[in-house]
Scaffold this motif. Structure first.
Motif, PDB file in Angstrom:
ATOM      1  N   THR A  31       0.900  -0.822   0.077  1.00 61.86           N
ATOM      2  CA  THR A  31       0.843   0.113  -0.379  1.00 61.86           C
ATOM      3  C   THR A  31       0.834   0.701  -0.188  1.00 61.86           C
ATOM      4  O   THR A  31       0.528   2.518  -0.343  1.00 61.86           O
ATOM      5  N   ASP A  84      -7.886  -2.646  -5.239  1.00 59.39           N
ATOM      6  CA  ASP A  84      -8.779  -3.107  -3.383  1.00 59.39           C
ATOM      7  C   ASP A  84      -8.253  -3.296  -2.164  1.00 59.39           C
ATOM      8  O   ASP A  84      -8.430  -2.169  -1.317  1.00 59.39           O
ATOM      9  N   ASN A  87      -6.519  -0.199  -1.019  1.00 57.30           N
ATOM     10  CA  ASN A  87      -7.073   0.982  -0.631  1.00 57.30           C
ATOM     11  C   ASN A  87      -7.645   1.336   0.533  1.00 57.30           C
ATOM     12  O   ASN A  87      -8.339   1.033   0.887  1.00 57.30           O
ATOM     13  N   ASN A  95     -10.646   7.081   2.263  1.00 61.51           N
ATOM     14  CA  ASN A  95      -9.739   5.840   1.254  1.00 61.51           C
ATOM     15  C   ASN A  95      -8.549   6.839   1.169  1.00 61.51           C
ATOM     16  O   ASN A  95      -8.458   7.429   0.827  1.00 61.51           O
ATOM     17  N   LEU A  97      -5.956   6.055  -1.164  1.00 59.98           N
ATOM     18  CA  LEU A  97      -6.245   5.889  -2.780  1.00 59.98           C
ATOM     19  C   LEU A  97      -7.191   6.095  -4.053  1.00 59.98           C
ATOM     20  O   LEU A  97      -8.325   5.978  -3.785  1.00 59.98           O
TER      21      LEU A  97
END
Length: 97
Positions: A31, A84, A87, A95, A97
């Protein structure tokens, strides 16, 4: 649940449990890398649009960004993650991203 079938929760939050710590850590690291990759990509686009780069520099930058994207896809596949999963939910901030 074993390490082999661990799947991060779809809530968008990082879940670190004792059996899935490696996968949770991989999710967190990927991430952060994805966030940095997106920032570098945006900066590169600004530099290209600003006319601050030569054609050779633009080519090298494009190849480097493509290679990073390919490597990210490989790492997501290794750790059984998708876009996903990277994020994460920052609560009231929304969120990541």
């Amino acid at each position: 649940m074993t390490n082999l079938d661990y799947r991060p929760e779809k809530s968008g939050r990082i879940e670190l449990d004792p059996e899935g710590a490696e996968e949770g850590l991989a999710q967190l690291v990927l991430t952060v890398i994805e966030l940095l990759r997106q920032l570098v990509e945006r900066q590169a686009i600004r530099r290209v649009e600003g006319g601050n780069l030569t054609e050779e520099e633009i080519e090298k930058l494009g190849v480097a960004l493509m290679n990073l994207d390919i490597k990210m896809d490989e790492l997501k596949e290794i750790f059984n993650l998708n876009d996903d999963d990277l994020n994460i939910d920052l609560g009231p901030l929304g969120n990541l991203l």
